[in-house]
Design a protein around this motif. Structure first.
Motif, PDB file in Angstrom:
ATOM      1  N   SER A  95       0.670  -1.350   0.241  1.00  0.00           N
ATOM      2  CA  SER A  95       0.010   0.051  -0.128  1.00  0.00           C
ATOM      3  C   SER A  95       0.825   1.403  -0.003  1.00  0.00           C
ATOM      4  CB  SER A  95      -0.862  -0.114   1.258  1.00  0.00           C
ATOM      5  OG  SER A  95      -0.269  -0.002   2.390  1.00  0.00           O
ATOM      6  N   SER A  96       1.949   1.344   0.651  1.00  0.00           N
ATOM      7  CA  SER A  96       2.932   2.603   0.678  1.00  0.00           C
ATOM      8  C   SER A  96       4.377   1.963   0.163  1.00  0.00           C
ATOM      9  CB  SER A  96       2.963   3.170   2.009  1.00  0.00           C
ATOM     10  OG  SER A  96       1.609   3.668   2.394  1.00  0.00           O
ATOM     11  N   PRO A  97       4.595   2.007  -1.167  1.00  0.00           N
ATOM     12  CA  PRO A  97       5.920   1.273  -1.446  1.00  0.00           C
ATOM     13  C   PRO A  97       6.904   2.453  -1.186  1.00  0.00           C
ATOM     14  CG  PRO A  97       4.402   1.941  -3.420  1.00  0.00           C
ATOM     15  CD  PRO A  97       3.634   2.115  -2.142  1.00  0.00           C
ATOM     16  N   ASP A 137      11.787   2.645  -1.204  1.00  0.00           N
ATOM     17  CA  ASP A 137      13.047   1.956  -1.203  1.00  0.00           C
ATOM     18  C   ASP A 137      13.334   0.936  -0.100  1.00  0.00           C
ATOM     19  OD1 ASP A 137      13.104   3.387  -3.563  1.00  0.00           O
ATOM     20  OD2 ASP A 137      14.754   4.596  -2.826  1.00  0.00           O
ATOM     21  N   THR A 138      12.759   1.324   1.071  1.00  0.00           N
ATOM     22  CA  THR A 138      12.729   0.512   2.093  1.00  0.00           C
ATOM     23  C   THR A 138      12.208  -0.784   1.865  1.00  0.00           C
ATOM     24  OG1 THR A 138      13.427   2.287   3.594  1.00  0.00           O
ATOM     25  CG2 THR A 138      12.560   0.147   4.656  1.00  0.00           C
ATOM     26  N   THR A 139      10.867  -0.649   1.582  1.00  0.00           N
ATOM     27  CA  THR A 139       9.982  -2.087   1.270  1.00  0.00           C
ATOM     28  C   THR A 139      10.547  -2.699   0.067  1.00  0.00           C
ATOM     29  OG1 THR A 139       8.253  -0.770  -0.120  1.00  0.00           O
ATOM     30  CG2 THR A 139       8.096  -0.996   2.400  1.00  0.00           C
ATOM     31  N   ALA A 140      11.175  -2.018  -0.863  1.00  0.00           N
ATOM     32  CA  ALA A 140      11.876  -3.001  -1.898  1.00  0.00           C
ATOM     33  C   ALA A 140      13.061  -3.395  -1.883  1.00  0.00           C
ATOM     34  CB  ALA A 140      11.931  -1.671  -3.187  1.00  0.00           C
ATOM     35  N   ASP A 141      13.657  -3.051  -0.573  1.00  0.00           N
ATOM     36  CA  ASP A 141      15.107  -3.609  -0.290  1.00  0.00           C
ATOM     37  C   ASP A 141      15.136  -5.045  -0.264  1.00  0.00           C
ATOM     38  OD1 ASP A 141      17.919  -3.415   0.466  1.00  0.00           O
ATOM     39  OD2 ASP A 141      17.162  -3.896   2.586  1.00  0.00           O
ATOM     40  N   GLY A 142      16.161  -5.914  -1.158  1.00  0.00           N
ATOM     41  CA  GLY A 142      16.023  -7.413  -1.254  1.00  0.00           C
ATOM     42  C   GLY A 142      15.223  -7.798  -2.051  1.00  0.00           C
ATOM     43  N   GLY A 143      14.166  -7.009  -2.753  1.00  0.00           N
ATOM     44  CA  GLY A 143      13.370  -7.713  -3.790  1.00  0.00           C
ATOM     45  C   GLY A 143      14.061  -7.763  -4.967  1.00  0.00           C
ATOM     46  N   GLY A 144      13.669  -8.741  -5.893  1.00  0.00           N
ATOM     47  CA  GLY A 144      14.204  -9.179  -7.081  1.00  0.00           C
ATOM     48  C   GLY A 144      13.841 -10.491  -7.574  1.00  0.00           C
ATOM     49  N   ILE A 145      14.745 -11.069  -8.391  1.00  0.00           N
ATOM     50  CA  ILE A 145      14.680 -12.452  -8.898  1.00  0.00           C
ATOM     51  C   ILE A 145      15.562 -13.350  -8.260  1.00  0.00           C
ATOM     52  CG2 ILE A 145      14.369 -13.743 -10.898  1.00  0.00           C
ATOM     53  CD1 ILE A 145      13.521 -11.082 -12.326  1.00  0.00           C
TER      54      ILE A 145
END
Length: 175
Positions: free
Chosen positions: A23-25, A27-35
């Motif tokens: 709900s509130s994206p 850079d902290t919530t994206a940290d470690g995200g990927g494939i």
């Protein structure tokens, strides 16, 4: 929740895959995200917030076409190299294409970037430090001073031979 898809090929008609939808994206919530591709070891493309970068844990090989690095509008483009992450900073290099048309290779020294090689838009080169080959420093031509007749030897290659008097002998098989 976890959704498991057991399929050899997953086909998605949409051309965009969205990860980390919250709900509130940030850079902290994206940290470690990927494939992550599972293999003998994980092959990963991940976003790392602390470096503000995408991180690949495997080499990238381009087999067709080229690699293009584009700087921001009115900004320089560069590639940075780090041999390790020690604290001596002597292992950091970058290659830059500047907006003035010059090309630089720089090293990180005592807290700032220092030009090692600078090529301007006219192709003029400036080297910081010595330029050398197997014979030594190209800015300093060694002198072999002779007072009389002299026969050149292979060790004279790359030297200036100064002769005050007498004659020169150059044997066929020396040079």
């Amino acid at each position: 929740t976890t959704t498991t898809i057991n399929s050899t090929t997953l086909t998605v008609d949409d051309k965009n895959i969205e990860l980390g939808s919250v709900s509130s994206p940030s850079d902290t919530t994206a940290d470690g995200g990927g494939i992550t591709l599972k293999g003998a070891t994980d092959k990963e493309i991940k976003w790392v917030n602390s470096t503000d970068s995408w991180t690949f844990n495997q080499d990238i090989e381009i087999t067709t076409g080229g690699l293009k690095i584009t700087g921001p509008e009115s900004g320089n483009a560069f590639i940075a190299f780090e041999a390790d992450e020690g604290d001596d900073n002597a292992d950091k290099w970058n290659v830059k294409a500047l907006t003035d048309g010059s090309f630089r290779i720089q090293t990180y020294s005592t807290g700032s970037w220092v030009d090692a090689i600078n090529l301007n838009s006219l192709g003029d080169a400036t080297f910081i430090g010595n330029i050398s080959d197997s014979k030594g420093n190209l800015r300093s031509i060694p002198l072999n001073g002779q007072n009389g007749a002299y026969t050149l030897v292979a060790a004279d290659a790359g030297k200036a031979v100064d002769q005050q008097s007498g004659g020169w002998t150059v044997n066929n098989s020396v040079f």
